[in-house]
Design a protein around this motif. Structure first.
Motif, PDB file in Angstrom:
ATOM      1  N   ALA A   1       0.817  -1.207   0.000  1.00  0.00           N
ATOM      2  CA  ALA A   1       0.000   0.000   0.000  1.00  0.00           C
ATOM      3  C   ALA A   1       0.854   1.262   0.000  1.00  0.00           C
ATOM      4  O   ALA A   1       0.330   2.353   0.000  1.00  0.00           O
ATOM      5  CB  ALA A   1      -0.926   0.000   1.205  1.00  0.00           C
TER       6      ALA A   1
ATOM      7  N   LYS B   1      -6.429  -6.036  -2.206  1.00  0.00           N
ATOM      8  CA  LYS B   1      -6.103  -4.613  -2.286  1.00  0.00           C
ATOM      9  C   LYS B   1      -5.203  -4.381  -3.479  1.00  0.00           C
ATOM     10  O   LYS B   1      -4.314  -5.196  -3.768  1.00  0.00           O
ATOM     11  CB  LYS B   1      -5.359  -4.184  -1.015  1.00  0.00           C
ATOM     12  CG  LYS B   1      -6.231  -4.218   0.216  1.00  0.00           C
ATOM     13  CD  LYS B   1      -6.615  -2.816   0.636  1.00  0.00           C
ATOM     14  CE  LYS B   1      -7.818  -2.770   1.530  1.00  0.00           C
ATOM     15  NZ  LYS B   1      -7.533  -2.820   2.932  1.00  0.00           N
TER      16      LYS B   1
ATOM     17  N   THR C   1     -11.031  -3.551 -14.770  1.00  0.00           N
ATOM     18  CA  THR C   1     -11.156  -2.981 -13.429  1.00  0.00           C
ATOM     19  C   THR C   1     -11.770  -1.593 -13.424  1.00  0.00           C
ATOM     20  O   THR C   1     -11.957  -1.013 -12.368  1.00  0.00           O
ATOM     21  CB  THR C   1      -9.775  -2.858 -12.769  1.00  0.00           C
ATOM     22  OG1 THR C   1      -8.979  -1.984 -13.568  1.00  0.00           O
ATOM     23  CG2 THR C   1      -9.108  -4.187 -12.655  1.00  0.00           C
ATOM     24  N   LYS C   2     -12.086  -1.079 -14.586  1.00  0.00           N
ATOM     25  CA  LYS C   2     -12.561   0.298 -14.641  1.00  0.00           C
ATOM     26  C   LYS C   2     -13.857   0.438 -13.851  1.00  0.00           C
ATOM     27  O   LYS C   2     -14.777  -0.362 -13.998  1.00  0.00           O
ATOM     28  CB  LYS C   2     -12.797   0.689 -16.093  1.00  0.00           C
ATOM     29  CG  LYS C   2     -12.833   2.174 -16.303  1.00  0.00           C
ATOM     30  CD  LYS C   2     -12.790   2.484 -17.790  1.00  0.00           C
ATOM     31  CE  LYS C   2     -12.732   3.966 -18.068  1.00  0.00           C
ATOM     32  NZ  LYS C   2     -13.769   4.746 -17.449  1.00  0.00           N
ATOM     33  N   ARG C   3     -13.928   1.469 -13.039  1.00  0.00           N
ATOM     34  CA  ARG C   3     -15.167   1.716 -12.310  1.00  0.00           C
ATOM     35  C   ARG C   3     -16.124   2.444 -13.234  1.00  0.00           C
ATOM     36  O   ARG C   3     -15.727   3.353 -13.950  1.00  0.00           O
ATOM     37  CB  ARG C   3     -14.883   2.606 -11.100  1.00  0.00           C
ATOM     38  CG  ARG C   3     -14.196   1.902  -9.989  1.00  0.00           C
ATOM     39  CD  ARG C   3     -14.441   2.642  -8.696  1.00  0.00           C
ATOM     40  NE  ARG C   3     -13.632   2.052  -7.637  1.00  0.00           N
ATOM     41  CZ  ARG C   3     -13.864   2.252  -6.352  1.00  0.00           C
ATOM     42  NH1 ARG C   3     -14.848   3.006  -5.971  1.00  0.00           N
ATOM     43  NH2 ARG C   3     -13.100   1.708  -5.436  1.00  0.00           N
TER      44      ARG C   3
ATOM     45  N   PHE D   1     -24.821   3.651   3.561  1.00  0.00           N
ATOM     46  CA  PHE D   1     -24.062   4.626   2.777  1.00  0.00           C
ATOM     47  C   PHE D   1     -24.576   6.040   3.029  1.00  0.00           C
ATOM     48  O   PHE D   1     -23.806   6.966   3.252  1.00  0.00           O
ATOM     49  CB  PHE D   1     -24.170   4.268   1.290  1.00  0.00           C
ATOM     50  CG  PHE D   1     -23.441   5.210   0.385  1.00  0.00           C
ATOM     51  CD1 PHE D   1     -22.069   5.102   0.227  1.00  0.00           C
ATOM     52  CD2 PHE D   1     -24.112   6.197  -0.306  1.00  0.00           C
ATOM     53  CE1 PHE D   1     -21.386   5.966  -0.606  1.00  0.00           C
ATOM     54  CE2 PHE D   1     -23.436   7.064  -1.144  1.00  0.00           C
ATOM     55  CZ  PHE D   1     -22.070   6.942  -1.287  1.00  0.00           C
TER      56      PHE D   1
ATOM     57  N   PRO E   1     -20.006   3.927  -4.708  1.00  0.00           N
ATOM     58  CA  PRO E   1     -18.927   3.333  -3.899  1.00  0.00           C
ATOM     59  C   PRO E   1     -19.399   3.032  -2.479  1.00  0.00           C
ATOM     60  O   PRO E   1     -18.951   3.653  -1.519  1.00  0.00           O
ATOM     61  CB  PRO E   1     -17.825   4.389  -3.934  1.00  0.00           C
ATOM     62  CG  PRO E   1     -18.518   5.662  -4.198  1.00  0.00           C
ATOM     63  CD  PRO E   1     -19.757   5.352  -4.977  1.00  0.00           C
TER      64      PRO E   1
ATOM     65  N   ASP F   1     -16.672   1.719   0.177  1.00  0.00           N
ATOM     66  CA  ASP F   1     -15.671   2.718   0.558  1.00  0.00           C
ATOM     67  C   ASP F   1     -16.151   3.523   1.756  1.00  0.00           C
ATOM     68  O   ASP F   1     -15.428   3.716   2.735  1.00  0.00           O
ATOM     69  CB  ASP F   1     -15.410   3.685  -0.609  1.00  0.00           C
ATOM     70  CG  ASP F   1     -14.694   3.008  -1.758  1.00  0.00           C
ATOM     71  OD1 ASP F   1     -14.383   1.814  -1.608  1.00  0.00           O
ATOM     72  OD2 ASP F   1     -14.462   3.651  -2.785  1.00  0.00           O
ATOM     73  N   ALA F   2     -17.396   3.991   1.665  1.00  0.00           N
ATOM     74  CA  ALA F   2     -17.915   4.842   2.735  1.00  0.00           C
ATOM     75  C   ALA F   2     -18.289   4.024   3.966  1.00  0.00           C
ATOM     76  O   ALA F   2     -18.091   4.465   5.095  1.00  0.00           O
ATOM     77  CB  ALA F   2     -19.128   5.618   2.236  1.00  0.00           C
TER      78      ALA F   2
ATOM     79  N   ILE G   1     -15.325   3.160   6.339  1.00  0.00           N
ATOM     80  CA  ILE G   1     -14.909   4.267   7.202  1.00  0.00           C
ATOM     81  C   ILE G   1     -15.903   4.445   8.345  1.00  0.00           C
ATOM     82  O   ILE G   1     -15.516   4.560   9.512  1.00  0.00           O
ATOM     83  CB  ILE G   1     -14.847   5.571   6.366  1.00  0.00           C
ATOM     84  CG1 ILE G   1     -13.820   5.432   5.245  1.00  0.00           C
ATOM     85  CG2 ILE G   1     -14.548   6.758   7.233  1.00  0.00           C
ATOM     86  CD1 ILE G   1     -12.409   5.415   5.686  1.00  0.00           C
TER      87      ILE G   1
ATOM     88  N   SER H   1     -15.483   1.758  11.012  1.00  0.00           N
ATOM     89  CA  SER H   1     -14.360   1.930  11.937  1.00  0.00           C
ATOM     90  C   SER H   1     -14.656   3.052  12.934  1.00  0.00           C
ATOM     91  O   SER H   1     -14.287   2.957  14.101  1.00  0.00           O
ATOM     92  CB  SER H   1     -13.061   2.174  11.178  1.00  0.00           C
ATOM     93  OG  SER H   1     -13.034   3.460  10.639  1.00  0.00           O
ATOM     94  N   ASP H   2     -15.353   4.091  12.478  1.00  0.00           N
ATOM     95  CA  ASP H   2     -15.719   5.173  13.402  1.00  0.00           C
ATOM     96  C   ASP H   2     -16.670   4.669  14.479  1.00  0.00           C
ATOM     97  O   ASP H   2     -16.493   4.952  15.665  1.00  0.00           O
ATOM     98  CB  ASP H   2     -16.395   6.315  12.638  1.00  0.00           C
ATOM     99  CG  ASP H   2     -15.392   7.149  11.863  1.00  0.00           C
ATOM    100  OD1 ASP H   2     -14.188   7.021  12.157  1.00  0.00           O
ATOM    101  OD2 ASP H   2     -15.806   7.911  10.981  1.00  0.00           O
TER     102      ASP H   2
ATOM    103  N   LYS I   1     -15.031   2.497  16.987  1.00  0.00           N
ATOM    104  CA  LYS I   1     -14.227   3.315  17.892  1.00  0.00           C
ATOM    105  C   LYS I   1     -15.117   3.935  18.977  1.00  0.00           C
ATOM    106  O   LYS I   1     -14.779   3.926  20.163  1.00  0.00           O
ATOM    107  CB  LYS I   1     -13.542   4.421  17.086  1.00  0.00           C
ATOM    108  CG  LYS I   1     -12.115   4.691  17.536  1.00  0.00           C
ATOM    109  CD  LYS I   1     -11.465   5.779  16.709  1.00  0.00           C
ATOM    110  CE  LYS I   1     -10.990   5.310  15.344  1.00  0.00           C
ATOM    111  NZ  LYS I   1     -10.659   6.432  14.444  1.00  0.00           N
TER     112      LYS I   1
END
Lengths: 287, 443
Positions: B89, B336, B360-362, B388, B422, B425-426, B429, B432-433, B436
């Motif tokens: 990465a 990844k 792989t094109k989005r 989302f 996506p 992707d959202a 995140i 994880s928030d 936490k």
């Protein structure tokens, strides 16, 4: 007059009177005594509700001010010294003046200075991008340019420059609320002393890689050579983990480190331009 | 009727292009970089210094904390430096870099091919050996194996499930291990059964690996207690909770672990690594890796030493330009993308997949039309479109209420979305928030 109308008026008036008495009694019973100064303090606030003070909004901050015994740990970065003075007058406290702060972007990796090594086609958010990988350039510490800082700014003080791909702070609009500092996943943005006549010197890089690796990724990277540390007479520059940091409380703005830096990673903003002896490095100078 | 898990899932084309390629030994590189973060949990701490001579299988890093692991040298030679290198990465990770000299193994390792069937160690010794040999789950997450095999007090394992589903498209590493190391794998399962004290183990294999099912079935006679179950082809069947649902029809509660329903799940490659660790005293320093992709002329299954640079593998295809291509570390669904090709391979490197840009094109993102395809596809029964939207609005309390923490990031929602939103992707995140926030509340 017809009797129906009369009965209606009497009934409704009686009902209205009865309910108003009930409401009055309820209001008496559940009355909350509030310090009237809270309203006064709130009126003195800028009303941005940005949370830069660490409280939920201006009201919460006002309550904290009124409850507190002094204003040592309370500061409204948006209103600055004027607001705090007004608050101190209302509450009868003493307040220490604080130097105004401004957000600075510690990355100089423009499109020309830092080459793209891969193509990112995910969601346009720095946080998402940084959760996936180090970034689309060779530098794993630098700005990702997706503009999370722009999205959180309540004051329209930061924007992405399309020429460089880096955020630019408008220091007139910036209130140093710190929202962008928290939003940046790479911890690039820092609140620094605004400085006399807005003159400030800072290291515009956060790359902790060894010199060679950092320089390969970006032309204006800090390579941790410690030249600035040696040349500084005021003990303001420290190099740790291959990255220099200038303590703005100690810095006397002598600009010696700026001249010494071999890569141009140290920026000096808003200084009068010297006769053109050497190339200017103020590429991402906020206008 | 072949079984599969009860809700959600998608059917990507399985593209097992390399399933016919026998496992080859990849030549030793001149230099390896062995990362200190090859397992889930805290990075290991290096115990060698620059200039030290090391042998194959020698411990070069010790675990720090409970969830961590030992790391061994994969080559013999001299330590040239102990300093950070870039991982796939592009992040700097502490690494022990070794210049290779010869191929001298530590004496304790049994290098012969003879299969040792007798399990002489007792359960505690087995766990100790697995831990000291640095065995981690080789399915992808690289969770230290000995921790999973020692259930917390008060819980009792009833079944050991062995994951041979390999539901990710393209990857064939587990498939080849099942075919070529059948006997060793079954002994590995036996060892884990002994360590856990369970009577029954079930190997779950998807229907597209018929030869592996036959191979294991042929050997089962000598191994009472182990059985094989053929599963329908469905992604993400290799997920722990999905596999348990598919085989045993048991549901792991939200925020729970498989052990809550009396199950421990391990991968087939992990079983093979356990066999090598316990019977042969061989630490985990090499693994089977699939090198595949539609654009490659010849696809391989390699046994590679940890720390070999990915560039070495790519050098096999000198004509292959990388411009516009996407290299994926892991499978196409959960893997990844690689941004640094000099980066070294790790214990979790099950596959290197090279895809053409066109594959792989989005697609262009458009608006959500509430078609509900993502809801149908989610194997955890969540509502990705809603997650989302709430993630965008940072409504963490609502996200917690609709159990965002249950998301296992399989990517089914994003795969199936006709509007190319996506979603994952959202959601990642937001998840994880929320986790936490939940942790901070517990304190």
């Amino acid at each position: 007059m017809n009797s129906t109308l009369l009965i209606t008026i009497v009934c409704l008036s009686a009902l209205g009177l009865f309910l108003s008495i009930v409401l009055y009694l309820v209001a008496r019973k559940f009355r909350v005594d509030e310090d009237p100064r809270i309203d006064l303090v709130e009126a003195a606030m800028p009303g941005a509700n940005c949370g830069g003070c660490g409280y939920a909004g201006c009201r919460a901050f006002s309550e904290a001010c009124v409850k507190s015994d002094n204003l040592d740990n309370l500061y409204c970065p948006v209103g600055g010294n004027d607001t705090m003075k007004a608050v101190a007058d209302i509450l009868g406290f003493q307040v220490q003046e604080k130097a105004p702060m401004v957000a600075v972007v510690r990355c100089g990796g423009t499109f020309e200075k830092r080459e793209k090594t891969n193509l990112y086609d995910g969601m346009d958010s720095c946080r998402v991008m940084s959760a996936m990988y180090a970034g689309d350039t060779g530098c794993s510490y630098g700005c990702l340019g997706m503009g999370d800082c722009v999205k959180v700014c309540n004051f329209d003080a930061i924007r992405i420059d399309p020429q460089t791909g880096l955020p630019v702070v408008d220091s007139d609009k910036c209130t140093a609320c710190g929202a962008c500092v928290k939003a940046c996943p790479k911890l690039i943005i820092e609140l620094r002393n605004k400085g006399p006549k807005e003159r400030r010197i800072f290291v515009s890089c956060v790359n902790k890689d060894k010199g060679g690796v950092a320089r390969k990724a970006c032309e204006v990277a800090c390579i941790g050579c410690k030249k600035c540390e040696k040349v500084c007479q005021f003990d303001a520059v420290k190099v740790e983990n291959n990255i220099a940091y200038i303590d703005f409380y100690k810095c006397k703005l002598c600009k010696k480190c700026v001249d010494e830096c071999p890569t141009g990673a140290i920026l000096a903003l808003n200084f009068p331009v010297k006769p053109p002896k050497q190339e200017s490095v103020n590429d991402n100078t906020p206008s | 009727m072949k079984r599969t898990f009860s809700i959600g899932g998608v059917h990507p084309h399985d593209n097992k292009l390399s399933s016919g390629a026998a496992i080859e030994n990849f030549p030793l590189p001149e230099r390896v970089s062995i990362l200190m973060t090859q397992h889930l949990g805290a990075p290991a701490s290096p115990i060698v210094e620059k200039g030290d001579k090391v042998k194959v299988g020698q411990v070069i890093a010790k675990p720090v904390g409970f969830i961590s692991g030992y790391i061994h040298s994969s080559v013999s030679g001299t330590v040239s430096s102990v300093e950070p290198v870039k991982d796939f990465a592009g992040r700097s990770v502490m690494s022990v870099n070794i210049d290779v000299e010869g191929d001298e193994w530590v004496e304790e390792i049994d290098k012969s091919d003879t299969i040792i069937k007798e399990i002489s160690l007792d359960p505690e010794e087995i766990l100790k050996r697995i831990s000291e040999c640095g065995v981690v789950g080789l399915g992808g997450a690289a969770f230290p194996a000995h921790i999973k095999l020692s259930p917390p007090p008060g819980t009792k394992a009833e079944f050991l499930l062995i994951n041979g589903a390999e539901c990710e498209p393209y990857i064939t590493a587990d498939h080849r291990v099942m075919l070529e190391h059948t006997e060793e794998l079954l002994i590995g399962v036996k060892i884990m059964m002994k360590a856990l004290g369970v009577e029954k183990a079930i190997v779950g294999i998807e229907e597209n690996k018929k030869d592996a099912i036959t191979a294991i079935n042929n050997k089962l006679g000598e191994y009472p207690g182990i059985s094989v179950m053929e599963l329908k082809k469905m992604y993400p069947q290799g997920g722990e909770k999905q596999l348990i649902d598919a085989i045993l029809k048991r549901r792991v509660p939200a925020l729970g672990l498989p052990i809550d329903v009396g199950v421990v799940v391990q991968n087939v490659s992990t079983a093979f690594a356990v066999y090598q660790a316990v019977q042969k005293n061989k630490p985990l320093f090499e693994r089977v890796l699939t090198l595949t992709g539609g654009v490659l002329g010849k696809r391989h299954n390699f046994r590679v030493r940890m720390g070999t640079s990915l560039d070495k593998l790519l050098a096999l295809y000198p004509e292959l330009g990388l411009e516009g291509r996407k290299i994926i570390h892991g499978g196409p669904m959960m893997g990844k993308a690689v941004s640094v090709t000099e980066a070294p391979l790790m214990k979790s490197s099950s596959s290197i997949l090279i895809l053409d840009g066109s594959e792989t094109k989005r697609g262009v993102r458009s608006n959500c039309i509430r078609c509900g395809k993502c809801v149908d596809a989610c194997p955890m029964g969540l509502e990705p479109y809603l997650l989302f939207r709430l993630a965008g609005a940072k409504r963490y309390d609502d996200l917690e209420e609709i159990m965002v923490y249950d998301c296992m990031e399989c990517g089914c929602c994003m795969y199936t979305c006709p509007a190319n939103i996506p979603l994952l992707d959202a959601i990642t995140i937001a998840k994880s928030d929320v986790i936490k926030i939940m942790r901070s509340r517990r304190k």
